[in-house]
Design an enzyme around this catalytic site. Structure first.
Site, PDB file in Angstrom:
ATOM      1  N   ASP A  24       0.824  -1.220   0.000  1.00 19.66           N
ATOM      2  CA  ASP A  24       0.000   0.000   0.000  1.00 19.66           C
ATOM      3  C   ASP A  24       0.853   1.263   0.000  1.00 19.66           C
ATOM      4  O   ASP A  24       1.978   1.272   0.501  1.00 19.66           O
ATOM      5  CB  ASP A  24      -0.921  -0.025   1.227  1.00 19.66           C
ATOM      6  CG  ASP A  24      -2.073   0.953   1.097  1.00 19.66           C
ATOM      7  OD1 ASP A  24      -2.448   1.301  -0.041  1.00 19.66           O
ATOM      8  OD2 ASP A  24      -2.611   1.387   2.143  1.00 19.66           O
ATOM      9  N   ASN A  72     -11.012  -2.214  -5.734  1.00 17.97           N
ATOM     10  CA  ASN A  72     -10.199  -1.241  -6.472  1.00 17.97           C
ATOM     11  C   ASN A  72     -10.800  -0.855  -7.831  1.00 17.97           C
ATOM     12  O   ASN A  72     -10.375   0.143  -8.433  1.00 17.97           O
ATOM     13  CB  ASN A  72      -8.755  -1.743  -6.655  1.00 17.97           C
ATOM     14  CG  ASN A  72      -7.918  -1.686  -5.382  1.00 17.97           C
ATOM     15  OD1 ASN A  72      -7.036  -2.507  -5.168  1.00 17.97           O
ATOM     16  ND2 ASN A  72      -8.176  -0.711  -4.519  1.00 17.97           N
TER      17      ASN A  72
END
Ligand code: IPE
Ligand code: IPE
Ligand code: MG
Length: 245
Positions: A24, A72
């Protein structure tokens, strides 16, 4: 420190069997430098290459990385397109070298929403490396832990409905055999970069007893050295699995 010195710091008998990483912070890393988020994703691919090499050198049993979640798809179309392009390019460019390193690739997640090109690249990579015996390298793409559990439940329901087995036969082992990670050990160590401390729908089943390791370092800046720090820290944890030591 060179790679050899780094690796010598690790007590091999205390290594996790299965490490999972939530890669991330690519976007924030790029924005902070006045770059487009896409530049962060490109930089992140370079980090992934280094970390996989370290995993190979350490002879880790399994490494799973979170590349794209079922959530996402909510991102702006241009970012999703860029990520798809990067994924395709990565597979094309890296598969030979992975194969030479005896890596065995697997993809976790749904596949049907990827383009036909990417789906065929995924199949080709799996086929190329299917007899390899080194690191089990799982790329979680269009992956969600809840989605994986639902798909497993559907497969089991079909087996029961067809009369193949009674519902009572479903235990943890049978359930696991329908997950995307079937046959692999549970996650021992789960790393998340870039400061957030949440699972974001990653490996909900497999991380049941994982040790967590969080760092503020954004993924593009994560190094083999920090990876090894996490592995060494893991070696110091007291894992009780509900029992007593
Ligand atoms: C991780 O970085 C990569 C993917 C989710 C594809 P992010 O893109 O989530 O970066 P941040 O968290 O917004 O900084
Ligand atoms: C998790 O990161 C998914 C990947 C790293 C691929 P996100 O950036 O999507 O997670 P949230 O939105 O911060 O929870
Ligand atoms: Mg993020």
């Amino acid at each position: 420190m060179n790679e050899g010195e780094l690796l010598s710091r690790v007590d091999k008998s205390k290594l996790p069997r299965h490490v999972a990483i939530i890669m991330d912070g690519n976007g924030r890393w790029a924005s902070g430098r006045g770059l487009l988020r896409s530049a962060g994703h490109s930089a992140g691919v370079k980090t992934l290459k280094k970390i996989l090499t370290t995993a190979v050198n350490l002879k880790l049993e399994a490494l799973t990385v979170y590349a794209f979640s079922t959530e996402n798809w909510k991102r702006p179309l241009a970012e999703v397109d860029f990520l798809m392009h990067l994924f395709s390019e990565y597979l094309e460019r890296e598969k030979r070298e992975m194969h030479e390193k005896n890596v065995r690739i697997r993809f976790l997640g749904r596949t049907e929403d990827f383009s036909p090109l990417i789906q065929s690249q995924m199949r080709d990579a799996v086929e190329l490396m299917k007899n390899n015996t080194g690191v089990k390298f799982n790329i979680a793409a269009d992956y969600g832990g809840q989605d994986e559990i639902i798909r497993a439940a559907q497969k089991l329901a079909r087996r029961v409905a067809s009369g193949e087995m009674p519902a009572e036969n479903i235990d943890a082992a049978v359930f696991e055999s329908e997950l995307d990670t079937a046959g692999q050990p549970p996650v021992d160590l789960l790393i998340r970069t870039s400061g957030d401390m949440r699972l974001s729908n990653f490996l909900l089943w497999q991380a049941a007893y994982a040790e967590f390791w969080f760092t503020k370092t954004p993924w593009p800046e994560f190094t083999p050295e920090e990876f090894i720090d996490a592995l060494i820290d893991f070696g110091k944890r007291a894992r009780r699995f509900g029992g007593v030591t």
